[in-house]
Scaffold this active site. Structure first.
Site, PDB file in Angstrom:
ATOM      1  N   PRO A   2      53.691  33.151  50.202  1.00 38.98           N
ATOM      2  CA  PRO A   2      53.141  34.133  51.360  1.00 38.98           C
ATOM      3  C   PRO A   2      54.505  34.797  51.663  1.00 38.98           C
ATOM      4  CG  PRO A   2      52.494  32.180  52.159  1.00 38.98           C
ATOM      5  CD  PRO A   2      53.084  31.932  50.804  1.00 38.98           C
ATOM      6  N   GLU A   3      54.409  36.200  51.792  1.00 35.52           N
ATOM      7  CA  GLU A   3      55.467  36.978  52.150  1.00 35.52           C
ATOM      8  C   GLU A   3      54.916  37.975  53.270  1.00 35.52           C
ATOM      9  OE1 GLU A   3      57.892  38.902  48.941  1.00 35.52           O
ATOM     10  OE2 GLU A   3      57.115  37.397  47.747  1.00 35.52           O
ATOM     11  N   LYS A  56      58.079  36.467  58.259  1.00 32.88           N
ATOM     12  CA  LYS A  56      57.143  35.689  57.742  1.00 32.88           C
ATOM     13  C   LYS A  56      56.689  34.717  58.781  1.00 32.88           C
ATOM     14  CE  LYS A  56      59.981  36.152  53.404  1.00 32.88           C
ATOM     15  NZ  LYS A  56      60.444  35.332  52.271  1.00 32.88           N
ATOM     16  N   ARG A 257      66.523  32.235  41.276  1.00 29.73           N
ATOM     17  CA  ARG A 257      65.238  32.658  41.049  1.00 29.73           C
ATOM     18  C   ARG A 257      64.755  33.533  40.176  1.00 29.73           C
ATOM     19  NH1 ARG A 257      64.304  30.008  46.039  1.00 29.73           N
ATOM     20  NH2 ARG A 257      65.784  30.226  47.477  1.00 29.73           N
TER      21      ARG A 257
END
Length: 268
Positions: A2-3, A56, A257
């Site tokens: 979730p961003e 966030k 990433r």
DNA sequence: CCCGTGCCCTGGCGGC
DNA sequence: TGCCGCCAGGGCACGG
């Protein structure tokens, strides 16, 4: 996962369901996700007055304290009637409406913290949080970037520099701004900073309007799925043609990433 | 101060 | 079929 858009969707979904309810008890099944000691005792009896969001972070505004909740990768909330405890359910809030707010987190990365209402913006983590793209000004962001040598993608994932973006929306922002994720911060021009802020703001706003993205196992609240995954231009698009130039999107590693990039449009 | 690395976790997947 | 190792990643602690 979730961003900002997903967390905002959670906030908007939960607020009307929880506003003015009282937390009458709490069961904690995984102690490590609760930072505050005496959490159960302190929170019991407080009303949920409001739910805010900073980057966030979700902030449940109570009577005396705020509860800061970070969902990290896979944290989710559910509201339901009494039932047997489910797998991966780590915190259960009992409400005065005879409903339960449950926190579910497969990887146990999410965290809860209680901080007094009068000082929560003056102490970490929120005191250290950068501005969201919509509130950022290019001059001060440029100043933050100009002496760094790290890749621009890493800087945009750093919530102290700019808040709200995670792996998905950073990739989308850099693609739209036509900037390579490995480009060093000290090579980014003022004009590029303006473009990055604009595209980050746009992509977050657009994603929020569609309820965020539902990819992998993430969805906002039970039964609420986002639609923005259909609008992604690079993230998860390995080997698919770039919409602008038809070059196949490649996947690389940036700071460990997984990173999706158009090798033609996005110049270093 | 700046930057890189490892840790926290677990389910899912590839390889043998 | 079963098992093993690796990967995903946000934020923070720690060390050079």
């Amino acid at each position: 996962m979730p961003e900002l858009p997903e967390v905002e969707t959670v906030r908007q979904t939960l607020l009307p369901l929880l506003k003015n309810k009282v937390i009458v008890d709490v069961d904690i099944y995984w102690d490590n996700c609760v930072i505050t000691k005496d959490f159960k005792h302190k929170i019991t009896g407080q009303h949920i007055q409001d739910i805010l969001r900073y980057g966030k972070y979700l902030v449940f505004v109570l009577d005396e304290d705020v509860m800061i909740s970070h969902l990290r990768m896979e944290g989710k909330y559910y509201i339901h009637q009494p039932r047997k405890k489910a797998h991966h359910e780590h915190v259960v809030f009992h409400l005065n409406s005879d409903e339960y707010l449950t926190y579910h987190d497969t990887r146990k990365f999410g965290k809860f913290e209680l901080i007094s209402k009068s000082m929560y913006l003056e102490v970490p983590p929120l005191s250290l949080l950068g501005k969201e793209p919509k509130d950022s000004d290019s001059r001060s962001l440029y100043q933050k970037l100009t002496h760094k040598r790290i890749p621009i993608k890493m800087a945009f994932l750093d919530q102290h520099i700019i808040a709200g973006l995670g792996n998905i929306y950073v990739d989308e922002t850099l693609y739209r701004a036509k900037i390579h994720p490995l480009k060093p911060c000290d090579k980014i021009t003022q004009k590029e900073v303006v473009s990055l802020i604009k595209h980050a703001t746009d992509v977050l706003e657009h994603a929020t309007s569609l309820g965020g993205s539902t990819i992998r196992t993430y969805h906002a609240v039970h039964g609420v799925d986002g639609k923005f995954q259909n609008e992604l231009k690079v993230h998860t698009k390995k080997d698919e043609p770039c919409e602008r130039c038809q070059t196949p999107i490649i996947k690389i590693k940036v700071g460990g990433r997984g990173t999706y990039v158009c090798p033609t449009c996005q110049k270093q």
